[in-house]
Design a protein around this motif. Structure first.
Motif, PDB file in Angstrom:
ATOM      1  N   MET A  83       2.833  52.324   8.682  1.00 30.33           N
ATOM      2  CA  MET A  83       2.114  53.467   9.247  1.00 30.33           C
ATOM      3  C   MET A  83       1.298  54.163   8.167  1.00 30.33           C
ATOM      4  O   MET A  83       1.675  54.161   6.992  1.00 30.33           O
ATOM      5  N   THR A  84       0.212  54.783   8.594  1.00 33.62           N
ATOM      6  CA  THR A  84      -0.573  55.620   7.687  1.00 33.62           C
ATOM      7  C   THR A  84       0.158  56.932   7.477  1.00 33.62           C
ATOM      8  O   THR A  84       1.145  57.232   8.168  1.00 33.62           O
ATOM      9  N   ASP A  85      -0.330  57.752   6.540  1.00 34.38           N
ATOM     10  CA  ASP A  85       0.348  59.016   6.263  1.00 34.38           C
ATOM     11  C   ASP A  85       0.320  59.947   7.470  1.00 34.38           C
ATOM     12  O   ASP A  85       1.286  60.656   7.746  1.00 34.38           O
ATOM     13  N   THR A  86      -0.775  59.932   8.231  1.00 38.34           N
ATOM     14  CA  THR A  86      -0.848  60.781   9.427  1.00 38.34           C
ATOM     15  C   THR A  86       0.094  60.293  10.512  1.00 38.34           C
ATOM     16  O   THR A  86       0.836  61.080  11.118  1.00 38.34           O
ATOM     17  N   ALA A 110      12.340  61.275  16.504  1.00 42.50           N
ATOM     18  CA  ALA A 110      12.539  62.716  16.658  1.00 42.50           C
ATOM     19  C   ALA A 110      14.008  63.035  16.933  1.00 42.50           C
ATOM     20  O   ALA A 110      14.558  64.007  16.396  1.00 42.50           O
ATOM     21  N   SER A 111      14.648  62.226  17.748  1.00 42.78           N
ATOM     22  CA  SER A 111      16.061  62.456  18.067  1.00 42.78           C
ATOM     23  C   SER A 111      16.948  62.223  16.851  1.00 42.78           C
ATOM     24  O   SER A 111      17.881  62.990  16.586  1.00 42.78           O
ATOM     25  N   ALA A 167       4.972  60.535  13.861  1.00 42.91           N
ATOM     26  CA  ALA A 167       6.012  59.703  14.476  1.00 42.91           C
ATOM     27  C   ALA A 167       7.312  60.459  14.686  1.00 42.91           C
ATOM     28  O   ALA A 167       8.131  60.068  15.537  1.00 42.91           O
ATOM     29  N   PHE A 168       7.523  61.545  13.933  1.00 42.11           N
ATOM     30  CA  PHE A 168       8.756  62.329  14.057  1.00 42.11           C
ATOM     31  C   PHE A 168       8.623  63.474  15.050  1.00 42.11           C
ATOM     32  O   PHE A 168       9.568  64.251  15.219  1.00 42.11           O
ATOM     33  N   GLU A 169       7.488  63.605  15.704  1.00 38.26           N
ATOM     34  CA  GLU A 169       7.291  64.657  16.695  1.00 38.26           C
ATOM     35  C   GLU A 169       7.714  64.154  18.069  1.00 38.26           C
ATOM     36  O   GLU A 169       7.582  62.960  18.389  1.00 38.26           O
ATOM     37  N   SER A 202      15.328  67.972  11.715  1.00 35.52           N
ATOM     38  CA  SER A 202      13.993  68.218  12.282  1.00 35.52           C
ATOM     39  C   SER A 202      13.080  69.012  11.349  1.00 35.52           C
ATOM     40  O   SER A 202      11.920  69.242  11.685  1.00 35.52           O
ATOM     41  N   LYS A 203      13.561  69.410  10.196  1.00 36.19           N
ATOM     42  CA  LYS A 203      12.752  70.174   9.251  1.00 36.19           C
ATOM     43  C   LYS A 203      12.216  69.242   8.169  1.00 36.19           C
ATOM     44  O   LYS A 203      12.973  68.549   7.492  1.00 36.19           O
ATOM     45  N   VAL A 204      10.883  69.236   8.009  1.00 33.84           N
ATOM     46  CA  VAL A 204      10.250  68.393   6.996  1.00 33.84           C
ATOM     47  C   VAL A 204      10.477  69.011   5.623  1.00 33.84           C
ATOM     48  O   VAL A 204      10.004  70.115   5.343  1.00 33.84           O
TER      49      VAL A 204
END
Length: 615
Positions: free
Chosen positions: A65-68, A102-103, A73-75, A130-132
């Motif tokens: 995957m790209t950085d974006t 995300a889960s 993907a985690f949303e 869930s916190k980056v």
């Protein structure tokens, strides 16, 4: 009145979603490996620590995957596979990458390194609950590398209810097997605490089954293949004589997706009707290919249940395919519609005179006479027969109606002999009880207050259960040495379980060694036992222990009970008088002879008053 309706924060909503999708470490492995499959990976590695409770690492060589994309993907509700609602009815992929990530990120510490083929540098992301925490460039190979640590760290109630490592590892192995059997073109590896459990190369379906379940499966598989305009069915079914009481080696796949289907399972079991013992189930590996628009895979969060547009037609095709496969191997009768040539039906010709069929009979036969020969005769010898001696004592036929040769039975006696029988019973009761076997299932013995009935199989289970528990408390046990050590090859799932209970099994009186390549070597068995087929015993033991390991009983009790069940005599086994007496003596030496460890009744007493009421 104050407003009470509110929108949940994303972190809480993700935890709720995780409760539906992520139930245990095996759920993480399933979702992450499926994502790697959808990323077109040709090689996937699963690395576990402490059955996934401490760490789960999934490494693939997919598109990356790209950085974006890595961040999105985690949303929640983010996916690269669905564009509109119509796509939901034509799903060809395994899952929606964003939903699973995300889960997982909501209930664990997640680290990810990923890079696409077109990028020179990849992306590193660290998320906790869930916190980056961080996102930065990183050097990494093409593909994705996920590490999931401390699963359920913020949901202690869920973590507390996780089972012991062997149980959780067994669940992971089952999920891994399902993916491995579906995607045979992918190299797959599974490591646990630095031990290699699976290392599967790219191979065909048949070889993949043998790689997963061991070479012993080779002689147990019958291929099948049927292609219709409704569904294509192919795969393998097992031989009836190799059917076991254990579930776990039965697999359905639809479009390479594992599914559960009691309805289709019934189609297979009907083909084995009267071919397997009641309670036994054959192995099968069935692959279905059907247009995606004809099925719905979104009826369950884990997508293991599938709804067919015309499930009755699929049932019929599957049923016919399995029957054809069994018929080709002379196991079950089938009609061959593809045979070449004509059926040999004679046709009349002008040169051939048609004769009326005749039946040869013996004109001297009299059904009311028992002095005729039973030997076959031909037309030349019709009317000639030998005189045999009269068949006397024909009543004795009924004595052996339900008897087996050389087995003890209860016989009806004439009225004249009943008094003698009662006298013999009274005489025998003065010196000890008499024992009789009824239907090869119950032991009957007269007692002072009436008639006692003992269930022979449950009786033996109880005796062996207490014997194995008693052995565990001894410092050393007497072992019957085998003349030659017997080697048993276990599948990875059974071997992982056996490694965990290895020491406890040895304490029951077995002399066992663990070898490489999932080999268990039996050098000796407990004294006072007669295990003629140790291989069958161990397979039966592991199957029974598999059903008990999730129960509330302790590990050593589960081992003792599983061994007792596997080794006990079965109903229908004829016993000599000495064997019955020994069983009953040992039963009443047990601490609680009336009930099995599971609470089943062993002894029933018919009082004399109840018997007299019958007359």
């Amino acid at each position: 009145m104050a407003d009470i309706v509110q929108v949940l924060p994303d972190s809480v909503a993700n935890q709720i979603a995780a409760g539906e999708v992520i139930q245990r470490p095996a759920s993480v492995v399933k979702e992450m490996v499926e994502n790697a499959v959808d990323a077109n990976a040709t090689e996937i590695k699963v690395i576990l620590k402490d059955a996934g409770k401490t760490s789960i690492q999934i490494v693939d060589n997919g598109t990356g995957m790209t950085d974006t994309d890595a961040r999105l993907a985690f949303e929640r509700h983010s996916t690269s596979k669905i564009k509109n609602a119509e796509d939901l009815f034509a799903i060809k992929t395994m899952g929606f990458r964003g939903e699973a990530l995300a889960s997982i990120a909501a209930i664990a510490h997640v680290e990810m390194k990923t890079r696409t083929k077109g990028d020179e540098i990849g992306t590193y992301i660290r998320i906790e609950g869930s916190k980056v925490i961080s996102q930065e460039p990183a050097q990494c190979p093409v593909g994705s590398n996920f590490t999931v640590k401390n699963l359920f760290f913020n949901v202690p109630a869920r973590r507390k209810f996780l089972k012991k490592d062997s149980t959780e590892l067994n669940h992971i192995i089952k999920e891994f097997q399902r993916i491995a059997l579906a995607y045979t073109h992918i190299k797959l590896s599974l490591y646990h605490n630095e031990n290699v459990l699976f290392h599967l190369p790219e191979e065909n379906y048949g070889k993949r089954i043998l790689s997963v379940f061991g070479s012993k499966m080779k002689d147990n598989l019958i291929p099948l293949e049927t292609n219709t305009n409704i569904v294509k069915v192919f795969g393998y079914v097992g031989l009836p004589q190799k059917a076991k009481k254990r579930y776990g080696e039965q697999f359905f796949f639809v479009n390479n997706r594992f599914m559960r289907s009691p309805y289709l399972h019934k189609a297979i079991m009907e083909c084995y009707d009267n071919l397997v013992r009641p309670g036994n189930v054959p192995v099968y590996f069935i692959y279905l290919e059907i247009p995606p628009g004809s099925i719905d895979v979104n009826i369950h969060p884990t997508k293991t249940e599938v709804k067919f547009e015309d499930q009755q037609a699929v049932w019929q095709v599957l049923h016919a395919s399995v029957r054809e496969a069994l018929g080709k191997h002379n196991i079950a009768p089938s009609i061959d519609f593809d045979q070449d040539g004509n059926i040999g039906i004679p046709t009349p010709t002008r040169k051939r005179e048609v004769q009326t069929p005749r039946i040869e009979v013996d004109p001297t036969y009299n059904p009311f006479e028992n002095n005729k020969s039973t030997e076959q005769f031909d037309s030349a010898n019709a009317g000639k027969s030998k005189k045999n001696s009269d068949f006397l004592n024909w009543e004795e036929l009924y004595d052996t109606f339900e008897n087996k040769e050389n087995q003890p039975t209860l016989k009806f006696e004439s009225a004249a002999g009943k008094e003698n029988k009662m006298e013999r019973e009274e005489f025998s009761n003065t010196e000890g009880n008499r024992f009789f076997q009824y239907k090869y299932k119950y032991i009957l013995t007269p007692v002072k207050s009436g008639l006692m009935l003992i269930h022979q199989q449950r009786c033996h289970v109880k005796i062996l259960y207490e014997y194995f528990l008693a052995n565990r408390k001894k410092e050393s046990n007497i072992v019957q040495k085998r003349l030659y050590p017997e080697e048993i090859e276990l599948n990875p799932a059974d071997f992982a379980v056996f490694q965990d209970i290895y020491e406890d099994v040895k304490k029951t009186g077995f002399q066992i060694e663990l070898k490489d390549n999932r080999i268990v070597e039996i050098h000796g068995v407990p004294a006072e036992t007669d295990f003629t087929n140790v291989k069958t015993l161990m397979e039966d033991f592991l199957a029974r222990y598999d059903t008990l390991k999730n129960s509330d009983i302790s590990s050593h009790e589960g081992i003792a009970l599983s061994l007792a069940r596997a080794a006990a005599i079965s109903s229908g086994t004829p016993l000599t008088y000495e064997e019955m007496r020994e069983l009953v003596d040992k039963l009443f030496a047990c601490s609680t002879p009336n009930y099995t460890p599971e609470g089943q009744k062993i002894i029933s007493l018919i009082k004399l008053e109840e018997i007299e009421k019958l007359f």
